[in-house]
Design a protein around this motif. Structure first.
Motif: not given
Length: 139
Positions: A5-16
């Protein structure tokens, strides 16, 4: 791969990271979702340099072709937490509370109840937010 999701991708707490293990920072997500709407940088394991890259919303590096080493993978935020490690937890009903990490299940953090450790209880509670004490103190 399934679309993030766009929200998931924009969430700075998520790491990739990439499928082949390179660190990724996502710095732009185009909301129209066409072509390669994700823009970021990949830290090369060879020379430690950051290189700009783009992806589909699915995380695929190449349009319609999953399986590339540069495909995006969401990092489990608790993968390097250890049992009994001191953490800070909180949610909408409870302010910041010190606890000890127990385990992760389904992307959620479980901590030992009442500030105890694995040596004193097997009772655990799930928390919406959980960070290592060191990371909490640095923010």
């Amino acid at each position: 791969m399934s679309n993030y999701t766009i929200e998931e991708l924009q969430d700075k707490s998520n790491k990739w990271r990439t499928k082949d293990g390179q660190e990724v920072i996502i710095y732009c997500v185009h909301k129209n979702g066409q072509g390669y709407p994700l823009h970021g940088a990949v830290k090369s394991q060879e020379d430690n340099e950051w290189n700009t890259e783009s992806w589909e919303l699915s995380g695929d590096y190449l349009v319609g072709a999953s399986g590339c080493g540069l495909d995006l993978v969401k990092v489990n935020p608790y993968e390097d937490f250890k049992v009994d490690e001191p953490v800070m937890v909180w949610d909408e009903k409870c302010p910041d509370v010190p606890r000890h990490f127990s385990h992760e299940k389904g992307g959620k953090a479980y901590c030992f109840a009442d500030g105890q450790t694995s040596h004193t209880t097997d009772r655990t509670l799930v928390w919406r937010n959980c960070v290592k004490v060191a990371d909490y103190e640095n923010n």
